[in-house]
Scaffold this active site. Sequence first.
Site, PDB file in Angstrom:
ATOM      1  N   TYR A 155       0.637  -1.121  -0.001  1.00 16.26           N
ATOM      2  CA  TYR A 155       0.042  -0.002   0.180  1.00 16.26           C
ATOM      3  C   TYR A 155       0.816   1.293   0.031  1.00 16.26           C
ATOM      4  CZ  TYR A 155      -3.918   3.163   1.040  1.00 16.26           C
ATOM      5  OH  TYR A 155      -4.845   4.197   1.102  1.00 16.26           O
ATOM      6  N   LYS A 159       1.191   3.940  -3.051  1.00 14.83           N
ATOM      7  CA  LYS A 159       0.730   5.721  -2.534  1.00 14.83           C
ATOM      8  C   LYS A 159       2.063   6.545  -3.111  1.00 14.83           C
ATOM      9  CE  LYS A 159      -3.588   5.028  -1.869  1.00 14.83           C
ATOM     10  NZ  LYS A 159      -4.553   5.312  -2.868  1.00 14.83           N
TER      11      LYS A 159
HETATM   12  N1  LIG Z   1     -10.120   5.524   3.969  1.00 16.02           N
HETATM   13  C1  LIG Z   1      -8.877   5.957   4.502  1.00 16.02           C
HETATM   14  O1  LIG Z   1      -8.468   6.077   5.403  1.00 16.02           O
HETATM   15  C2  LIG Z   1      -7.869   6.472   3.054  1.00 16.02           C
HETATM   16  C3  LIG Z   1      -6.749   7.052   3.487  1.00 16.02           C
HETATM   17  C4  LIG Z   1      -6.183   7.662   2.620  1.00 16.02           C
HETATM   18  C5  LIG Z   1      -6.210   7.394   1.069  1.00 16.02           C
HETATM   19  N2  LIG Z   1      -7.268   6.536   1.016  1.00 16.02           N
HETATM   20  C6  LIG Z   1      -7.521   6.249  -0.590  1.00 16.02           C
HETATM   21  O2  LIG Z   1      -8.452   6.399  -0.861  1.00 16.02           O
HETATM   22  C7  LIG Z   1      -9.155   5.686  -1.773  1.00 16.02           C
HETATM   23  C8  LIG Z   1     -10.683   5.194  -1.667  1.00 16.02           C
HETATM   24  O3  LIG Z   1     -10.587   4.693  -0.300  1.00 16.02           O
HETATM   25  P1  LIG Z   1     -12.067   4.426   0.530  1.00 16.02           P
HETATM   26  O4  LIG Z   1     -11.499   4.566   1.702  1.00 16.02           O
HETATM   27  O5  LIG Z   1     -13.091   5.241  -0.037  1.00 16.02           O
HETATM   28  O6  LIG Z   1     -12.485   2.914   0.084  1.00 16.02           O
HETATM   29  P2  LIG Z   1     -13.674   1.953  -0.227  1.00 16.02           P
HETATM   30  O7  LIG Z   1     -13.385   0.671  -0.136  1.00 16.02           O
HETATM   31  O8  LIG Z   1     -14.582   2.620   0.629  1.00 16.02           O
HETATM   32  O9  LIG Z   1     -13.871   2.258  -1.620  1.00 16.02           O
HETATM   33  C9  LIG Z   1     -13.115   1.910  -2.628  1.00 16.02           C
HETATM   34  C10 LIG Z   1     -13.924   1.716  -3.905  1.00 16.02           C
HETATM   35  O10 LIG Z   1     -13.087   1.165  -4.696  1.00 16.02           O
HETATM   36  C11 LIG Z   1     -13.576   0.185  -5.450  1.00 16.02           C
HETATM   37  N3  LIG Z   1     -12.573  -0.578  -6.322  1.00 16.02           N
HETATM   38  C12 LIG Z   1     -11.805  -1.573  -5.686  1.00 16.02           C
HETATM   39  N4  LIG Z   1     -11.348  -2.124  -6.878  1.00 16.02           N
HETATM   40  C13 LIG Z   1     -11.886  -1.744  -7.980  1.00 16.02           C
HETATM   41  C14 LIG Z   1     -11.327  -1.963  -9.273  1.00 16.02           C
HETATM   42  N5  LIG Z   1     -10.326  -2.724  -9.458  1.00 16.02           N
HETATM   43  N6  LIG Z   1     -12.088  -1.298 -10.398  1.00 16.02           N
HETATM   44  C15 LIG Z   1     -13.078  -0.177  -9.713  1.00 16.02           C
HETATM   45  N7  LIG Z   1     -13.362  -0.078  -8.695  1.00 16.02           N
HETATM   46  C16 LIG Z   1     -12.823  -0.745  -7.581  1.00 16.02           C
HETATM   47  C17 LIG Z   1     -14.485  -0.791  -4.522  1.00 16.02           C
HETATM   48  O11 LIG Z   1     -15.493  -1.503  -5.070  1.00 16.02           O
HETATM   49  C18 LIG Z   1     -14.847   0.401  -3.588  1.00 16.02           C
HETATM   50  O12 LIG Z   1     -16.288   0.916  -4.176  1.00 16.02           O
HETATM   51  C19 LIG Z   1      -8.217   4.589  -2.051  1.00 16.02           C
HETATM   52  O13 LIG Z   1      -7.367   4.746  -3.074  1.00 16.02           O
HETATM   53  C20 LIG Z   1      -7.649   4.575  -0.774  1.00 16.02           C
HETATM   54  O14 LIG Z   1      -6.240   4.073  -0.808  1.00 16.02           O
HETATM   55  C21 LIG Z   1      -7.996   6.057   1.854  1.00 16.02           C
END
Ligand SMILES: NC(=O)c1ccc[n+]([C@@H]2O[C@H](COP(=O)([O-])OP(=O)(O)OC[C@H]3O[C@@H](n4cnc5c(N)ncnc54)[C@H](O)[C@@H]3O)[C@@H](O)[C@H]2O)c1
Length: 257
Positions: A155, A159
């Site tokens: 991860y 990033k």
């Molecule tokens: N939640 C956190 O704390 C956090 C912090 C920093 C960064 N992020 C980043 O933000 C982004 C969204 O995270 P989130 O927390 O909303 O996650 P989440 O799991 O709620 O949403 C992610 C979505 O991506 C979709 N997805 C996964 N693989 C896929 C693919 N191959 N094709 C199309 N869709 C796909 C999933 O079905 C899901 O709907 C990610 O890149 C994550 O790394 C999240």
Amino acid sequence: MTDGISNPNVLVTGGASGIGLAAAKAFSSAGGNVLLFDLNEDALDQAKGSLGGGDNILTMAGSVINEADVEAAVSKLASVHGRVDSVVTSAGIVKVEPALTADLDTFQKTMDINVIGSWIAAQQAARVMVDNGGGSIIFIGSVYGAGGAPDRTAYCASKGAIHNLTKSLAVEWGPLGIRVNAVAPTGVRTPMVQELIDAGTYNMVGVKARTPLGRLAEAEEIADACVFLASNQATMINGVILPVDGGWTANGYTMAS
Ligand SMILES: NC(=O)c1ccc[n+]([C@@H]2O[C@H](COP(=O)([O-])OP(=O)(O)OC[C@H]3O[C@@H](n4cnc5c(N)ncnc54)[C@H](O)[C@@H]3O)[C@@H](O)[C@H]2O)c1
């Protein structure tokens, strides 16, 4: 367009959940047309309903690592609304595994979805944006794009790659009028984090202790930063990794967790 959004037609990958869904809501509330692209078809239907189900919300099921799927999503948005102005690449996964025993498949899948998937969405959209005279691409990075964390090697690597992809594309596509930026959140209250909490692999005490504001972010707070980066208020912002982290990155003080 209303209220300073210069990029009204927006593709949101991972748009059925978490940050992507919140971004879709924020853009549509500001008057934008949004195409939600996600692997999870059921969640897409629910997401569309939660956004009011209007004509300004399109959906398409597919994977960000399938170029043809993403190309079809870009084409759909362009053919229904005339152009593609902005992309938010929120599709992503996290797997928690100690590096010594981590599975190669997990590493590969994380890089594929988080990095290659974001790259494919950016490239497909940019090919349409050049005909419009420009646009805005917003990657979702992470505080872990600039620092390491135990048991999250793939991860963190993914990033870090996103942060440098942001800078590289900002330099190459700036002359084409395409601005490329990223937001870098700390922990955000989404299904992804809830899953980690449920599995006992999320150090909530530590995250709160390091974050001067003392809490997780809400998905809407990340979404607002995305809308800002796409807006008329950000027309000179290009190649920036914007921390949206309550001061997590600024904090060099080690606290007990
Ligand atoms: N939640 C956190 O704390 C956090 C912090 C920093 C960064 N992020 C980043 O933000 C982004 C969204 O995270 P989130 O927390 O909303 O996650 P989440 O799991 O709620 O949403 C992610 C979505 O991506 C979709 N997805 C996964 N693989 C896929 C693919 N191959 N094709 C199309 N869709 C796909 C999933 O079905 C899901 O709907 C990610 O890149 C994550 O790394 C999240």
